[in-house]
Design a protein around this motif. Structure first.
Motif, short mmCIF file in Angstrom:
data_model
loop_
_atom_site.label_atom_id
_atom_site.label_comp_id
_atom_site.label_asym_id
_atom_site.label_seq_id
_atom_site.Cartn_x
_atom_site.Cartn_y
_atom_site.Cartn_z
N TYR A 618 0.87 -1.18 0.00
CA TYR A 618 0.00 0.00 0.00
C TYR A 618 0.90 1.23 0.00
N ASP A 619 0.43 2.28 -0.63
CA ASP A 619 1.23 3.51 -0.63
C ASP A 619 1.43 4.03 0.79
N HIS A 620 0.36 4.01 1.57
CA HIS A 620 0.44 4.48 2.96
C HIS A 620 -0.13 3.39 3.86
N VAL A 621 0.59 3.12 4.94
CA VAL A 621 0.15 2.10 5.89
C VAL A 621 0.01 2.73 7.26
N VAL A 622 -1.11 2.42 7.91
CA VAL A 622 -1.30 2.74 9.32
C VAL A 622 -1.27 1.42 10.07
N LEU A 623 -0.32 1.26 10.97
CA LEU A 623 -0.18 0.02 11.72
C LEU A 623 -0.69 0.23 13.14
N ASP A 624 -1.69 -0.55 13.50
CA ASP A 624 -2.32 -0.45 14.81
C ASP A 624 -1.65 -1.39 15.81
N GLU A 625 -1.24 -0.86 16.93
CA GLU A 625 -0.78 -1.59 18.11
C GLU A 625 0.17 -2.76 17.80
N PRO A 626 1.45 -2.48 17.58
CA PRO A 626 2.41 -3.55 17.30
C PRO A 626 2.43 -4.66 18.35
N ARG A 637 8.90 -15.08 18.79
CA ARG A 637 9.68 -14.93 17.56
C ARG A 637 8.77 -14.85 16.34
N THR A 638 7.77 -15.71 16.30
CA THR A 638 6.82 -15.66 15.19
C THR A 638 6.09 -14.33 15.19
N GLY A 639 5.74 -13.84 16.39
CA GLY A 639 5.07 -12.55 16.49
C GLY A 639 5.92 -11.42 15.95
N LEU A 640 7.22 -11.42 16.27
CA LEU A 640 8.11 -10.37 15.76
C LEU A 640 8.28 -10.47 14.26
N ARG A 641 8.27 -11.69 13.73
CA ARG A 641 8.35 -11.84 12.27
C ARG A 641 7.08 -11.30 11.61
N ARG A 642 5.94 -11.57 12.24
CA ARG A 642 4.68 -11.01 11.71
C ARG A 642 4.73 -9.49 11.73
N LEU A 643 5.27 -8.94 12.79
CA LEU A 643 5.40 -7.49 12.89
C LEU A 643 6.32 -6.95 11.80
N TYR A 644 7.40 -7.65 11.53
CA TYR A 644 8.33 -7.24 10.46
C TYR A 644 7.60 -7.17 9.12
N VAL A 645 6.77 -8.16 8.86
CA VAL A 645 5.97 -8.15 7.62
C VAL A 645 5.09 -6.91 7.57
N CYS A 646 4.39 -6.63 8.67
CA CYS A 646 3.45 -5.51 8.68
C CYS A 646 4.16 -4.16 8.53
N LEU A 647 5.34 -4.05 9.08
CA LEU A 647 6.09 -2.79 9.01
C LEU A 647 6.63 -2.50 7.62
N THR A 648 6.68 -3.51 6.77
CA THR A 648 7.32 -3.34 5.46
C THR A 648 6.32 -3.39 4.31
N ARG A 649 5.07 -3.06 4.56
CA ARG A 649 4.07 -3.05 3.50
C ARG A 649 3.90 -1.67 2.85
N ALA A 650 4.52 -0.64 3.40
CA ALA A 650 4.32 0.73 2.93
C ALA A 650 5.36 1.09 1.87
N VAL A 651 4.91 1.77 0.81
CA VAL A 651 5.84 2.21 -0.23
C VAL A 651 5.98 3.73 -0.28
N SER A 652 5.22 4.44 0.54
CA SER A 652 5.38 5.90 0.61
C SER A 652 5.46 6.39 2.05
N GLY A 653 4.60 5.87 2.92
CA GLY A 653 4.62 6.35 4.29
C GLY A 653 4.05 5.32 5.25
N LEU A 654 4.62 5.28 6.46
CA LEU A 654 4.17 4.37 7.51
C LEU A 654 3.91 5.14 8.79
N THR A 655 2.73 4.96 9.35
CA THR A 655 2.38 5.53 10.65
C THR A 655 2.11 4.40 11.62
#
Length: 680
Positions: A618-626, A637-655
């Motif tokens: 997505y161009d802009h991602v809003v990530l709720d409650e890591p 560990r699996t949870g942190l990997r899932r978080l890594y995935v969610c943090l890297t979905r933005a191509v313009s901006g991440l909040t």
């Protein structure tokens, strides 16, 4: 510019003429029967569809002017070939050998190219161009702006092709030989999915007849992902590539209606289960206790039990598939009878051997010694019968592991069983032990890091005589059985000699965002190097704290602010938070889409479960409650990997918005300082 626009207009006219010629073809006089007519009609329909002129996609995106040997030759590079009435190329397919320097030529190695021109487009209109004079060492290049603009262009809707922006390291993977399997370890934003899809398009272009005969397949992690990528290959003119999930691929044998505990799923996905199943399939083979007596006319031919046992043991030792060995057994017994006939002075031929093999006595003995195996019924028994499982798993699974995979309430039959996704893979394995699974010419396997060893085996069966493109990122493995190393995974796939290539240069995810997410790498994938990015976008990352009870309101506000910018917006949240967020967004007049729904100019906000975010952009991602994203997984560990995935979905901006403390891996001094600056 006017000359280029004139060439565009002429090329579009030529493409329309090519399509009109195809539509005008009369196949009535060239087919001998209706079967041939239907086949030819289908091929012609696909040809006509492939010649469609897409209004939103430029017909060509580059130009090459060659220096020597090709003096005076100019080639326009596009998504498909277009020729004039004389057969002269007006646009050359990007996959053709003459197009290769468009992606590979450099000032140091110009590959005989005098000038490389890139075009800029707005909609379907040509609006700009920029040149690189590769053969002139004194020329000043102004190239790069159009390329960056195309890479960073906001997107609404499904994934686009990257044919205009393929980088040299990506092009080398795209054009790799069809005979070899390639594994691409790619950090977020490095374009590994695009590489896999463009590789399919390239292989179909260079080996059309071969792959049309053997087939190609693209496997994705879920339907949302496949919906996201489904337009890439059609935009490149490839309409006949099957796209599926692994679950759909193996669920044709049994319906998947149940779920497993994480521990049961992990054990069922372990490679040891292949050995358990192999034992189970062969467990019904019995050594004969009585001879086989074949009556033909007035003669009786006797094959003693010990000789039949030798035949049975030889077939077992030859490691044939169960069904093939069962078909061979009556022929081997018949051959033993024919040997006795010849010794008695008779001269039997092959027809006699076939007749003996169909003799009632032989058929009865085969039924007793080598019974038919139904794969689904076999797995049903294995997961229901504790004693049967104990015998087949002896020395392979512990007693605790056996209890974990057994059904608590055994079903009455195959149809009433609540098969899980892991069970379906076991049935698929058993079916292949009985009869060989047909192989395709090429398989693309995306998000491969989440597959279990048994799932790799299921995919490997589909390309046992073909090749594969394996795409993934070890840092994004979010299943309990996530891949530990590509070497191990490729061994389970049956491709141990595959080349492993790494993409670490990102093109879509901003440098600030990928650097923030990379703080998790030491905890989730210590062997991987942090990814870089060519994109520098100051202000692309915001990490904010909300007071307890005010997080949902802050998320709605952040989504509203993101919608004021151009492009798609994804709100990613843990599963338990989704109902509250959906209700709040709807109440605020921001009714969100589901991941499988296509975004439009009017509706650009998608509510994405964290479990389905993998592979999406997505161009802009809003990530709720890591912290909630991490807590929703079975282990940290699996949870942190899932978080890594969610943090890297933005191509313009991440909040990033949180009320609970951030995971310790993210809450560094730098992160706290950045958060304080955002709040102020």
């Amino acid at each position: 510019m006017e000359r280029e626009r004139a060439h565009l207009a002429a090329s579009r006219a030529a493409l329309r003429a090519m399509r009109a010629d195809a539509e005008a073809l009369d196949i009535g006089d060239v087919t001998a029967n209706w079967v041939n007519a239907e086949v030819l009609r289908g091929n012609l329909a696909r040809r006509i569809a492939a010649l469609a002129d897409l209004d939103h996609a430029p017909l060509f995106f580059g130009r090459l002017d060659y220096l020597r040997h090709e003096a005076g030759r100019r080639f326009y590079i596009g998504r498909r070939h277009v020729h004039d009435t004389e057969g002269e190329p007006m646009v050359v397919d990007w996959r053709a050998p003459v197009s290769r320097p468009f992606y590979r030529a450099t000032r140091q190695d110009p590959l005989n190219v005098a000038l490389r021109r890139r075009f800029g487009w707005t909609g379907g209109e040509l609006t700009a161009y920029e040149d690189e004079r590769l053969s002139d060492p004194d020329a000043e290049d102004r190239a790069g702006a159009l390329l960056r603009r195309e890479i960073e262009r906001p997107r609404v809707g499904p994934m686009r092709d990257i044919v205009a922006t393929i980088q040299p390291e990506q092009d080398a993977l795209v054009r790799a030989a069809v005979e070899g399997t390639v594994c691409v370890q790619g950090a977020p934003g490095t374009g590994k999915t695009a590489v896999g899809l463009h590789r399919v398009a390239y292989l179909l272009y260079t080996h059309r007849e071969r792959l049309a005969r053997t087939g190609t397949l693209v496997l994705g992690p879920n339907r949302s992902f496949l919906h996201y990528i489904e337009q890439v290959l059609p935009a490149l003119g490839e309409l006949d590539v099957r796209q599926s999930t692994l679950h759909e691929l193996v669920a044709d044998r049994v319906p998947v209606r149940g779920t497993d505990t994480p521990e049961a799923a992990r054990i069922k996905g372990d490679a040891r289960m292949a050995r358990v199943l192999r034992r189970a399939v062969r467990s019904g083979v019995r050594m004969p206790e009585e001879p086989c007596v074949v009556v033909r006319g007035s003669r009786r031919w006797r094959v003693p039990a010990y000789e039949i046992e030798e035949i049975v043991r030889e077939l077992l030792d030859r490691d044939m598939r169960y069904g093939a060995a069962r078909e061979a057994l009556p022929q081997r017994i018949a051959h033993a009878v024919l040997v006795r006939m010849e010794r008695a002075g008779e001269a039997p031929d092959d027809r006699v051997q076939d007749a003996v093999a169909r003799n009632a006595a032989v058929k009865a003995l085969v039924k007793q010694v080598w019974p038919v195996v139904d794969p689904a019924k076999l797995v049903l028994r294995l997961l229901s019968d504790a004693d049967f499982l104990a015998v087949q798993a002896d020395g392979l699974l512990t007693a605790e592991e056996q209890r974990a995979v057994r059904w608590e309430r055994p079903p009455r039959g195959v149809r009433s069983a609540r098969w899980s996704a892991a069970d379906a893979v076991l049935v698929d394995e058993a079916a292949d032990l009985v009869a060989r699974t047909p192989s395709l010419g090429h398989v693309v396997l995306d998000e491969a890091q989440d597959l279990s060893p048994m799932q790799y085996r299921a995919v490997g069966r589909r390309c046992s005589t073909g090749s594969a493109t394996v795409l993934g990122d070890l840092a994004q493995g979010t299943t309990p059985w996530a891949t530990a190393s590509w070497e191990e995974a490729l061994g389970h796939l049956g491709k141990p000699d595959a080349a492993v290539e790494e993409l670490t240069q990102g093109f879509r995810v901003p440098r600030e965002v990928i650097a923030y997410a990379s703080r998790l790498l030491p905890a989730i994938a210590p062997g991987l190097s942090p990814a870089g990015s060519v994109r520098e976008a100051p202000g692309s990352l915001a990490v904010r704290t909300a007071a307890p009870g005010e997080l949902t309101g802050a998320v709605v506000t952040a989504c509203r602010a993101a919608l004021e910018r151009e492009g798609s917006v994804g709100l990613i949240a843990a599963g338990p938070r989704l109902p509250e967020l959906a209700a709040a967004l709807t109440a605020a007049g921001l009714t969100p889409l589901e991941p499988a729904e296509e975004t439009t100019a009017e509706s650009r906000l998608t509510l994405v479960p964290a479990a389905l975010a993998k592979g999406l952009e997505y161009d802009h991602v809003v990530l709720d409650e890591p912290a909630a994203v991490v807590a929703a997984e079975p282990d940290a560990r699996t949870g942190l990997r899932r978080l890594y995935v969610c943090l890297t979905r933005a191509v313009s901006g991440l909040t990033v918005l949180h009320a609970a403390p951030l995971p310790a891996e993210l809450a560094t001094e730098r992160a706290v300082r950045a958060e304080a600056e955002e709040v102020s």
